[in-house]
Write a protein that holds these residues in place. Structure first.
Motif, short mmCIF file in Angstrom:
data_model
loop_
_atom_site.label_atom_id
_atom_site.label_comp_id
_atom_site.label_asym_id
_atom_site.label_seq_id
_atom_site.Cartn_x
_atom_site.Cartn_y
_atom_site.Cartn_z
N GLN A 130 0.83 -1.20 0.00
CA GLN A 130 0.00 0.00 0.00
C GLN A 130 0.87 1.26 0.00
O GLN A 130 0.57 2.24 -0.68
CB GLN A 130 -0.92 0.00 1.23
CG GLN A 130 -1.85 -1.19 1.32
CD GLN A 130 -2.79 -1.27 0.14
OE1 GLN A 130 -3.34 -0.27 -0.29
NE2 GLN A 130 -2.96 -2.46 -0.40
N GLY A 131 1.96 1.19 0.77
CA GLY A 131 2.88 2.33 0.78
C GLY A 131 3.49 2.57 -0.58
O GLY A 131 3.62 3.72 -1.03
N ASP A 132 3.86 1.49 -1.26
CA ASP A 132 4.42 1.63 -2.61
C ASP A 132 3.41 2.24 -3.57
O ASP A 132 3.77 3.06 -4.43
CB ASP A 132 4.87 0.27 -3.13
CG ASP A 132 6.11 -0.26 -2.41
OD1 ASP A 132 6.75 0.53 -1.69
OD2 ASP A 132 6.41 -1.46 -2.56
N ALA A 133 2.16 1.84 -3.43
CA ALA A 133 1.11 2.37 -4.31
C ALA A 133 0.96 3.88 -4.10
O ALA A 133 0.76 4.64 -5.06
CB ALA A 133 -0.21 1.66 -4.05
N ILE A 134 1.05 4.32 -2.86
CA ILE A 134 0.95 5.76 -2.57
C ILE A 134 2.13 6.51 -3.17
O ILE A 134 1.96 7.60 -3.74
CB ILE A 134 0.87 5.99 -1.05
CG1 ILE A 134 -0.49 5.52 -0.53
CG2 ILE A 134 1.09 7.46 -0.71
CD1 ILE A 134 -0.66 5.65 0.96
N LEU A 135 3.31 5.95 -3.07
CA LEU A 135 4.49 6.60 -3.65
C LEU A 135 4.34 6.74 -5.16
O LEU A 135 4.72 7.78 -5.73
CB LEU A 135 5.75 5.80 -3.32
CG LEU A 135 6.16 5.74 -1.84
CD1 LEU A 135 7.39 4.87 -1.67
CD2 LEU A 135 6.43 7.14 -1.30
N CYS A 136 3.80 5.73 -5.80
CA CYS A 136 3.59 5.80 -7.25
C CYS A 136 2.55 6.86 -7.61
O CYS A 136 2.72 7.61 -8.58
CB CYS A 136 3.17 4.44 -7.79
SG CYS A 136 4.46 3.18 -7.73
N GLN A 137 1.48 6.93 -6.81
CA GLN A 137 0.46 7.95 -7.05
C GLN A 137 1.03 9.35 -6.84
O GLN A 137 0.74 10.28 -7.60
CB GLN A 137 -0.74 7.73 -6.13
CG GLN A 137 -1.56 6.50 -6.46
CD GLN A 137 -2.79 6.37 -5.57
OE1 GLN A 137 -3.45 7.36 -5.26
NE2 GLN A 137 -3.09 5.15 -5.15
N HIS A 140 3.10 10.38 -9.78
CA HIS A 140 2.25 10.75 -10.92
C HIS A 140 1.61 12.11 -10.71
O HIS A 140 1.56 12.94 -11.63
CB HIS A 140 1.18 9.69 -11.13
CG HIS A 140 0.22 10.01 -12.24
ND1 HIS A 140 0.58 9.96 -13.56
CD2 HIS A 140 -1.08 10.42 -12.20
CE1 HIS A 140 -0.45 10.32 -14.31
NE2 HIS A 140 -1.47 10.59 -13.51
N ARG A 141 1.12 12.36 -9.51
CA ARG A 141 0.46 13.64 -9.23
C ARG A 141 1.42 14.82 -9.43
O ARG A 141 1.09 15.80 -10.11
CB ARG A 141 -0.05 13.66 -7.78
CG ARG A 141 -1.29 12.85 -7.52
CD ARG A 141 -1.78 13.13 -6.11
NE ARG A 141 -2.89 12.27 -5.72
CZ ARG A 141 -3.55 12.38 -4.57
NH1 ARG A 141 -3.19 13.32 -3.70
NH2 ARG A 141 -4.54 11.57 -4.27
N LEU A 181 -1.23 21.59 -2.28
CA LEU A 181 -2.59 21.40 -2.77
C LEU A 181 -2.74 20.03 -3.43
O LEU A 181 -3.77 19.36 -3.27
CB LEU A 181 -2.95 22.51 -3.76
CG LEU A 181 -3.12 23.92 -3.18
CD1 LEU A 181 -3.34 24.93 -4.30
CD2 LEU A 181 -4.28 23.95 -2.19
N VAL A 182 -1.72 19.65 -4.17
CA VAL A 182 -1.75 18.33 -4.82
C VAL A 182 -1.82 17.22 -3.79
O VAL A 182 -2.55 16.23 -3.96
CB VAL A 182 -0.51 18.16 -5.72
CG1 VAL A 182 -0.36 16.71 -6.16
CG2 VAL A 182 -0.60 19.07 -6.93
N MET A 183 -1.09 17.38 -2.69
CA MET A 183 -1.05 16.36 -1.66
C MET A 183 -2.28 16.40 -0.75
O MET A 183 -2.52 15.45 0.01
CB MET A 183 0.21 16.52 -0.81
CG MET A 183 1.49 16.21 -1.55
SD MET A 183 1.60 14.48 -2.06
CE MET A 183 1.60 13.67 -0.46
N ALA A 184 -3.07 17.47 -0.82
CA ALA A 184 -4.23 17.59 0.06
C ALA A 184 -5.32 16.59 -0.29
O ALA A 184 -6.09 16.16 0.57
CB ALA A 184 -4.79 19.01 -0.01
N ALA A 185 -5.39 16.21 -1.56
CA ALA A 185 -6.40 15.23 -1.97
C ALA A 185 -6.05 13.86 -1.39
O ALA A 185 -4.88 13.47 -1.38
CB ALA A 185 -6.47 15.16 -3.49
N PRO A 186 -7.03 13.12 -0.88
CA PRO A 186 -6.74 11.81 -0.28
C PRO A 186 -6.24 10.81 -1.32
O PRO A 186 -6.56 10.91 -2.50
CB PRO A 186 -8.09 11.39 0.30
CG PRO A 186 -9.10 12.15 -0.48
CD PRO A 186 -8.46 13.46 -0.82
N PHE A 187 -5.48 9.86 -0.84
CA PHE A 187 -4.98 8.78 -1.69
C PHE A 187 -5.88 7.56 -1.51
O PHE A 187 -6.28 7.24 -0.40
CB PHE A 187 -3.54 8.42 -1.31
CG PHE A 187 -2.53 9.47 -1.67
CD1 PHE A 187 -1.80 9.37 -2.85
CD2 PHE A 187 -2.31 10.56 -0.85
CE1 PHE A 187 -0.87 10.33 -3.18
CE2 PHE A 187 -1.38 11.53 -1.18
CZ PHE A 187 -0.65 11.42 -2.35
#
Length: 238
Positions: A130-137, A140-141, A181-187
């Motif tokens: 799950q942590g890896d998936a967040i890093l990939c998102q 991309h963001r 702002l980009v990081m404010a949106a939930p993952f």
């Protein structure tokens, strides 16, 4: 064949014209069989030269393809050596090379040192996948949000570096606000929704710094930020 015999007489290979019947033997199967050794040698030499020429051409063609393939593989290996395998972003090696190139420019600009807040908790509670998936998102963001002239790299773990060539502190501050702002949106990953904070340190290049010193200053600014608030911005110009 009569013409060939005449030519052989002219160049001295034959002393006088030989009757064609003596020169060739007509087999019962209606196939012509050459019995003169020198003629056979000439024919064999011609065939050998043609075969050798074809062989050399094939070898050269094969060698050219092997060289091209080797160059392609070397290029791929070089790309892999300078890319983070998880996110596809430039890695630390690529980043340091880019920084050394940038400090040679008249206006190197600013560095943004980005670090996720309490990322270990995500790995511990939800697993490293799950942590890896967040890093990939995240990769991309941010890549989608920044301009092409910027250089975004993964330093290590949950640490990322954004190089802003030619930017001053105010411009770097504006970019940092965009990142927040980009990081404010939930993952969202595997049915889980997570809010991830980010700390950002800004360092404006000062004359005489090495690439390593520039990175260290941005790192210090980021750690100061972590002590203030999860998504605060600390500016450090030296």
């Amino acid at each position: 064949f009569e013409h060939i015999l005449d030519q052989l007489v002219e160049i001295g290979l034959l002393k006088h014209t030989v009757p064609l019947a003596d020169f060739l033997y007509h087999a019962p199967s209606a196939q012509w069989v050459f019995w003169r050794p020198w003629f056979m040698l000439s024919l064999a030499a011609t065939v050998l030269i043609l075969v050798l020429a074809l062989y050399l051409w094939l070898c050269n063609d094969r060698l050219s393809k092997e060289v091209a393939l080797r160059k392609l593989r070397e290029s791929e290996i070089m790309q892999l050596a300078q890319r983070d395998p998880l996110t596809g972003l430039p890695n630390r090696l690529s980043l340091m090379n880019r920084l050394r190139e940038q400090i040679a420019q008249p206006a190197p600009g600013c560095l943004l040192f980005c670090d996720l807040d309490d990322f270990k908790r995500i790995n511990d509670n939800f697993g490293h996948s799950q942590g890896d998936a967040i890093l990939c998102q995240l990769a991309h963001r941010i890549t989608s949000a920044i301009g092409h002239q910027c250089f975004f790299a993964r330093l290590a773990g949950d640490e990322f570096i954004l190089l802003l060539p030619g930017y001053n502190l105010k411009q770097a501050h504006d970019v940092a606000e965009v990142l927040r702002l980009v990081m404010a949106a939930p993952f969202e990953t595997d049915g889980q929704t997570m809010q991830v904070g980010i700390s950002i340190g800004v360092s404006h290049y000062q004359s005489g710094w090495s690439a390593e010193q520039w990175l260290i200053q941005a790192d210090k600014a980021m750690y100061c930020d972590k002590g203030v608030a999860l998504t605060a911005l600390v500016e450090q110009s030296g």
